[in-house]
Design a protein around this motif. Structure first.
Motif, PDB file in Angstrom:
ATOM      1  N   ILE A 108       0.854  -1.191   0.000  1.00 33.47           N
ATOM      2  CA  ILE A 108       0.000   0.000   0.000  1.00 33.47           C
ATOM      3  C   ILE A 108       0.885   1.235   0.000  1.00 33.47           C
ATOM      4  O   ILE A 108       1.807   1.353   0.807  1.00 33.47           O
ATOM      5  N   VAL A 109       0.606   2.146  -0.926  1.00 37.23           N
ATOM      6  CA  VAL A 109       1.336   3.407  -1.033  1.00 37.23           C
ATOM      7  C   VAL A 109       0.402   4.559  -0.668  1.00 37.23           C
ATOM      8  O   VAL A 109      -0.741   4.622  -1.144  1.00 37.23           O
ATOM      9  N   ALA A 110       0.884   5.449   0.191  1.00 39.11           N
ATOM     10  CA  ALA A 110       0.106   6.637   0.578  1.00 39.11           C
ATOM     11  C   ALA A 110       0.939   7.886   0.298  1.00 39.11           C
ATOM     12  O   ALA A 110       2.125   7.947   0.615  1.00 39.11           O
ATOM     13  N   HIS A 111       0.302   8.866  -0.303  1.00 41.49           N
ATOM     14  CA  HIS A 111       0.986  10.093  -0.714  1.00 41.49           C
ATOM     15  C   HIS A 111       0.005  11.243  -0.509  1.00 41.49           C
ATOM     16  O   HIS A 111      -1.184  11.028  -0.219  1.00 41.49           O
ATOM     17  N   CYS A 112       0.457  12.469  -0.652  1.00 43.14           N
ATOM     18  CA  CYS A 112      -0.456  13.600  -0.552  1.00 43.14           C
ATOM     19  C   CYS A 112       0.033  14.764  -1.404  1.00 43.14           C
ATOM     20  O   CYS A 112       1.192  14.796  -1.840  1.00 43.14           O
ATOM     21  N   GLY A 113      -0.838  15.700  -1.649  1.00 42.62           N
ATOM     22  CA  GLY A 113      -0.495  16.880  -2.429  1.00 42.62           C
ATOM     23  C   GLY A 113      -1.750  17.562  -2.924  1.00 42.62           C
ATOM     24  O   GLY A 113      -2.868  17.115  -2.660  1.00 42.62           O
ATOM     25  N   GLU A 114      -1.571  18.665  -3.629  1.00 41.90           N
ATOM     26  CA  GLU A 114      -2.710  19.377  -4.195  1.00 41.90           C
ATOM     27  C   GLU A 114      -3.191  18.639  -5.439  1.00 41.90           C
ATOM     28  O   GLU A 114      -2.389  18.236  -6.281  1.00 41.90           O
ATOM     29  N   LEU A 115      -4.494  18.451  -5.541  1.00 42.31           N
ATOM     30  CA  LEU A 115      -5.062  17.672  -6.635  1.00 42.31           C
ATOM     31  C   LEU A 115      -5.827  18.545  -7.624  1.00 42.31           C
ATOM     32  O   LEU A 115      -6.483  19.515  -7.247  1.00 42.31           O
ATOM     33  N   LEU A 149       3.933   1.956   2.515  1.00 43.02           N
ATOM     34  CA  LEU A 149       4.880   3.013   2.150  1.00 43.02           C
ATOM     35  C   LEU A 149       4.190   4.366   2.233  1.00 43.02           C
ATOM     36  O   LEU A 149       3.079   4.535   1.722  1.00 43.02           O
ATOM     37  N   VAL A 150       4.854   5.301   2.875  1.00 40.26           N
ATOM     38  CA  VAL A 150       4.329   6.660   3.046  1.00 40.26           C
ATOM     39  C   VAL A 150       5.356   7.635   2.482  1.00 40.26           C
ATOM     40  O   VAL A 150       6.534   7.605   2.861  1.00 40.26           O
ATOM     41  N   SER A 151       4.922   8.466   1.566  1.00 38.50           N
ATOM     42  CA  SER A 151       5.854   9.440   0.998  1.00 38.50           C
ATOM     43  C   SER A 151       6.348  10.394   2.086  1.00 38.50           C
ATOM     44  O   SER A 151       5.659  10.632   3.085  1.00 38.50           O
ATOM     45  N   LYS A 152       7.557  10.925   1.874  1.00 36.93           N
ATOM     46  CA  LYS A 152       8.097  11.868   2.852  1.00 36.93           C
ATOM     47  C   LYS A 152       7.174  13.078   2.994  1.00 36.93           C
ATOM     48  O   LYS A 152       7.026  13.642   4.091  1.00 36.93           O
ATOM     49  N   GLU A 153       6.566  13.485   1.895  1.00 40.62           N
ATOM     50  CA  GLU A 153       5.663  14.644   1.941  1.00 40.62           C
ATOM     51  C   GLU A 153       4.494  14.379   2.870  1.00 40.62           C
ATOM     52  O   GLU A 153       4.122  15.228   3.692  1.00 40.62           O
ATOM     53  N   LEU A 154       3.890  13.185   2.772  1.00 36.64           N
ATOM     54  CA  LEU A 154       2.772  12.839   3.642  1.00 36.64           C
ATOM     55  C   LEU A 154       3.247  12.637   5.077  1.00 36.64           C
ATOM     56  O   LEU A 154       2.597  13.107   6.026  1.00 36.64           O
ATOM     57  N   ALA A 155       4.374  11.945   5.249  1.00 34.00           N
ATOM     58  CA  ALA A 155       4.903  11.712   6.597  1.00 34.00           C
ATOM     59  C   ALA A 155       5.151  13.029   7.324  1.00 34.00           C
ATOM     60  O   ALA A 155       4.839  13.188   8.512  1.00 34.00           O
TER      61      ALA A 155
END
Length: 363
Positions: A108-115, A149-155
C-alpha cells in the motif's frame, strides 16, 4: 489549496498469478480480494478507479491523521490476509489458482499533495503530478512485496516519525529517482503473523458412521481436475441439473466450503451449502447439504472423484438422508428412494453428456 490524500493498495504477485493459473478462478480470487479491500475502507476514502490488481483511493482536500492512516493500513492488511486464510482453509478446488492464492501479498502506497480533477464520461477523477508520483512510488527499491509506504511529503504533513515503530510497523527510510528527481519515503514491511486475523465459519467436514443410502457410479472421459470444476462451478449446473427450474448463486465467487446456492424445483426453494467428508488419498470430493427438502429432514450428496488417467476418472455419487419420523422412513423406503435414484442417475448422465458435448465442441 489544502492537501489531498492518495492511497493505493496493490496486490503483489498479480501478473504471475494470472499468467500461470486458470484464468476464470484467478479472476474470481482477485475480484474477491479487491472487494474485501474496498469493504475495509473505514475512513470514507473515495474510490477513483479499479486498476486491474490495484485500487486508487483519494480523500479530497484532507489527509488522515497519523493514527487514522496507520489504522487504515492495519485494517486493510487484516482483511486481506483474513480472506486469504478463508480461501485456503475452505478450499475445495485443486486448480493452481485456488491452491496458490495464499502466496499473494499486498503493498500500500500513501501520498499527498494538491489535486486537480478531470471529468471522463461524467466521472470526476484525480489528475496531475501528484497522481503520477503516487503511482510511480509503487515501483520502488523496497526488497519486499508486502509493505506500507508513506511518501516523505505525507509523513511530514502528518508528523509521522521516520523511524516510527509499533507491534506491527517498523518504518525505515528509502528514496528512489523518478523523472530525474529524488523522491523520499518511509516504509514498513508488514508481517502477516503479527496481524490479528478475523474469524470466519470453518467449512463442515462430516463423518458418517453408516453406509450411504444411495450410491451410483459412472466413468467419465475427463480428468479428475476438470470433472471437479464442472461439478463445483455453478455456472454449469443448468446443463445437467435435471428437474431444476432455476439456480441462484454468487457468480463472482469460487465455490468453497460454506458456499451457498439455491435450487428452485417446482416452485420450491432448496437452500444448499457446500460441505465435505473424509475420502481416501488421491480422491477429490465435493458435497452439499440442505435441510429444506420435502420428506426428509436433511439431505446430503457427495461427488467423489477417482482420477484414472489424464483423460478419465470415475465419479461416485453418495447420498445420505436423515428423517426422524417412522412414517417418513417407510414412505422413503417404499417410494422416495426410487425417485432419488432416478433423479441422481439422470443428473450423472446429464453431466456426462454435457462434458462429452463440450469437449467435442472444443476439440
Amino acid at each position: 489549496m489544502p492537501k489531498s490524500l492518495l492511497f493505493i493498495p496493490d496486490i503483489s504477485g498479480f501478473t504471475n498469478f494470472v499468467q500461470t493459473t486458470e484464468v476464470e478462478h484467478s479472476q474470481h480470487v482477485i475480484a474477491e480480494l479487491l472487494e474485501v479491500l474496498i469493504e475495509s475502507n473505514t475512513h470514507e476514502l473515495q474510490l477513483a478507479e479499479i486498476e486491474g490488481d490495484a485500487l486508487f483511493f483519494y480523500k479530497e482536500e484532507e489527509v488522515l491523521s497519523q493514527e487514522k492512516l496507520l489504522a487504515q493500513f492495519e485494517t486493510m492488511y487484516t482483511a486481506f490476509y483474513s480472506h486469504l486464510r478463508l480461501l485456503e482453509r475452505n478450499r475445495i478446488c485443486s486448480c493452481t489458482a485456488c491452491a496458490t492464492a495464499a502466496s499473494l501479498q499486498l503493498k500500500i502506497v500513501a501520498h499527498c499533495g494538491e489535486l486537480s480533477f478531470i471529468a471522463v464520461q461524467g466521472n470526476r477523477k484525480p489528475f496531475g503530478k501528484q497522481v503520477i508520483e503516487a503511482h510511480r512510488l509503487l515501483k520502488n527499491s523496497v526488497e519486499s512485496d508486502n509493505y506500507a509506504l508513506v511518501s516523505k511529503e505525507l509523513a511530514s504533513t502528518i508528523e509521522l516519525p521516520i523511524y516510527y515503530y509499533s507491534k506491527l510497523f517498523r518504518f525505515r527510510e528509502g528514496q528512489d529517482v523518478y523523472d530525474n528527481r529524488e523522491v523520499g519515503y518511509i516504509y514498513s514491511v508488514v508481517d502477516p503473523e503479527k496481524l490479528v486475523l478475523n474469524t470466519f465459519p470453518k467449512g463442515q467436514k462430516l463423518v458418517f458412521k453408516r453406509p450411504p443410502d444411495l450410491v451410483l457410479e459412472k466413468d467419465i472421459p475427463v480428468s479428475g481436475k476438470l470433472l471437479i470444476e464442472y461439478i463445483t462451478n455453478y455456472t454449469y449446473r443448468h446443463y445437467w441439473g435435471i428437474g431444476v427450474d432455476r439456480f441462484e448463486y454468487n457468480e463472482h465467487e469460487v465455490t468453497r466450503l460454506g458456499t451457498e446456492h439455491l435450487c428452485v424445483v417446482n416452485g420450491k426453494h432448496l437452500n444448499f451449502v457446500a460441505v465435505t467428508k473424509e475420502v481416501a488419498s488421491g480422491k477429490l470430493v465435493y458435497g452439499e447439504m440442505t435441510s429444506s427438502p420435502p420428506v426428509v429432514n436433511i439431505f446430503y450428496q457427495f461427488y467423489i472423484i477417482t482420477p484414472i488417467t489424464e483423460k478419465s476418472s470415475t465419479l461416485r455419487v453418495e447420498t445420505y438422508w436423515e428423517t426422524k419420523s417412522l412414517i417418513k422412513r417407510l414412505f422413503i423406503f417404499l417410494f422416495v428412494k426410487r425417485v432419488f435414484k432416478r433423479n441422481t442417475r439422470n443428473a450423472i448422465d446429464g453431466l456426462a453428456q454435457f462434458i462429452s458435448e463440450k469437449h467435442n465442441t472444443t476439440t
